[in-house]
Structures are given as structure tokens and as C-alpha cells.
Design an enzyme around this catalytic site. Sequence first.
Site, mmCIF file in Angstrom:
data_model
loop_
_atom_site.group_PDB
_atom_site.id
_atom_site.type_symbol
_atom_site.label_atom_id
_atom_site.label_comp_id
_atom_site.label_asym_id
_atom_site.label_seq_id
_atom_site.Cartn_x
_atom_site.Cartn_y
_atom_site.Cartn_z
ATOM 1 N N SER A 174 -5.265 -1.847 11.210
ATOM 2 C CA SER A 174 -5.549 -3.138 10.598
ATOM 3 C C SER A 174 -6.995 -3.560 10.894
ATOM 4 O O SER A 174 -7.928 -2.818 10.607
ATOM 5 C CB SER A 174 -4.527 -4.164 11.066
ATOM 6 O OG SER A 174 -4.538 -5.322 10.261
ATOM 7 N N ASP A 257 2.616 -2.195 2.270
ATOM 8 C CA ASP A 257 1.509 -2.792 3.016
ATOM 9 C C ASP A 257 0.773 -3.767 2.096
ATOM 10 O O ASP A 257 0.368 -3.402 0.991
ATOM 11 C CB ASP A 257 0.565 -1.691 3.489
ATOM 12 C CG ASP A 257 -0.640 -2.233 4.241
ATOM 13 O OD1 ASP A 257 -0.613 -3.415 4.645
ATOM 14 O OD2 ASP A 257 -1.605 -1.468 4.422
ATOM 15 N N HIS A 289 3.023 -3.143 6.583
ATOM 16 C CA HIS A 289 1.787 -3.124 7.373
ATOM 17 C C HIS A 289 2.081 -2.789 8.836
ATOM 18 O O HIS A 289 2.967 -3.381 9.452
ATOM 19 C CB HIS A 289 1.112 -4.489 7.253
ATOM 20 C CG HIS A 289 -0.287 -4.533 7.745
ATOM 21 N ND1 HIS A 289 -1.307 -3.807 7.166
ATOM 22 C CD2 HIS A 289 -0.857 -5.220 8.774
ATOM 23 C CE1 HIS A 289 -2.440 -4.054 7.805
ATOM 24 N NE2 HIS A 289 -2.192 -4.901 8.789
#
Length: 314
Positions: A174, A257, A289
Amino acid sequence: MDSLPPIPHADPALIAQDFVPFFRVYKDGRVEKFLQAPFVPPSDSDDPQSTGGVRSKDVIISPETQVGARLYLPATVKPDEKLPVLIYIHGGAFVIGSAFSIVYHNYLTSVAAEANVVAVSIEYRLAPEHPIPACFDDSWAVTKWVASHANRQGPEPWFNNHADFSRVFLAGDSAGGNIAHYMAVKASREGLGDGVKLVGLILAHPYFGKGGREELWEYITSDFKGWDDPRLNPMASSGLLSGLLCEKILLCTSETDFIRDRSLHYSEALKKSGWRGELEVVDVEKEGHVFHILNPSGDNAGILMKRLVSFLEN
């Protein structure tokens, strides 16, 4: 991972900025953060069964900023054995998360054990209390600190004795994937010193910009440089991508995601840039995600771990 507590309600009249589910800023200057996982201590023990087969310890890199890292070393390492080096940067939208949290401690312990690497999990300063570029500056300071051990005379014995600096990898998920990518950019431009070779880059669900306004980025950045800032949107510069010196990149995304499109855009931009390395894309069905961090015992997390281990070994 156990369910996290619900985000508390607040009087709108008291709120200056609301970036739920990550954090909230009140008009009196107070910052309230959410989705915080508990911290756990390192496991610096010689008993493999009690540590998951991996020893760990915490170090302070910069006394002035208190920037540090958690280090991981497989307990089975032989006295003169040299292992690949994995420099890992945690996610959390640049504002939450920690190398010392239980989710990242458990994940890096598993990676070090499965891939047989010496790992470094960077504890960088978080926004908005420490606006961007603090997280980038801190991560670069730790990366350079790790590389300073290539002469075998650094302050950390684990690196002096067991790090193979011809096999260095950067990785992150991320926002951490974003930072790791820019560390690879800086390493390619500025170098990491004699005897240090950046072999690969692992980007798991990386947070990149899309060429338009990103409200969170704008709010937490003190040196705002527009929407094509190479830290935010590396796809805007083919020269930046083509200049990456790593030999290979592992790009991980997943079907649900919420920023999957940005990973795919990055993949296409990298291919068109003329970069001469090898790109491996893993696109996992029916997962969201950073699923492998939040649900490490899931079947797909296990599959992704095997791909990561293969990437680090070959």
C-alpha cells in the site's frame, strides 16, 4: 486478525478534517487515529520454537528523530552464512501502522523464516504529525544505514555477519509500496554504496496517484509538488521508470483491491518505459486490499507467500 474496534462518532462541529477510516483532526489540533493494531515486542531468543524460527530485535537509527527498525534473522543461520537482505516498508496510508505492530511483526517473521532472509522493517514517522516527506526521508536514512554495513564494519552484527549485499530487495504494501518504489528510484539515481546491489522490488497493492487530485496526499504533504510528483505518480515519467536499476519487480494486486487500477496502470507504464528488467504480476481473484497482511492464514495469502519466496530465492 481480530476485528478492530468501531470508529467512534464525533460532533461535526468539532472536526477540522475527517479522513475516516484512517484519522480525524479536531479544531483544537488533536489528531485521533483509527485501525491501529496492537504492538508486540521483538523475539530475541535462541529458542526457534518460541520465536517462529526467527530472532528479532529493535534498533534506533536516528536518535534525533527516533527513527528505527525491527530486524529479523532466521534462528537456523550458520555462523558465517550470508543471506539476502529484505528492506520492508509497512502500509497504512502514510498515517497509521507500525513495524512494531502484531500484523507486521507476524508477517515479517513468516517472510524471514520462509525465504531465509535477513529482514529490516522500517519504523518511519507518520503523517499528519510528521508530514510528507518525513516518511521518505526516514526510509532513505534506514536504507542507507543498512547499506553502510557492506564493508562489514557497521554497528549491527547481524548485517556484518549475515547480510549478502549483492542480493538486496526493497518491498512494501500500500503506502509502503509507494515509499519502497521511491527508495528504488533514489537508489538507482544516487547509489547505495560499493558492494551493494539492489536486485529486486516487491510492490504489494501499491498506492500510486492517478494524475488527479488526491485529497489525503495534499493534506499530509508539506512540500506539495503537484499531481505528477514522482513520489506520488511515477507513471508520469517514463524516464524515471526506465532508470530503475533493479533486475526484477514483483507487482501484487487483487480482484477487489480498491486501487487495483493503479497497479495495472503502473504495469503498463513500466512496460512502455523501456525498462529492461523482468516484471512479474500476480493478480489474485476474490481478494481485497492487502488481504495477505490482514488474513495471513488464508489460502490465497499462502499462495502469495510462495510467489514472494520464489522471487527472493531466484
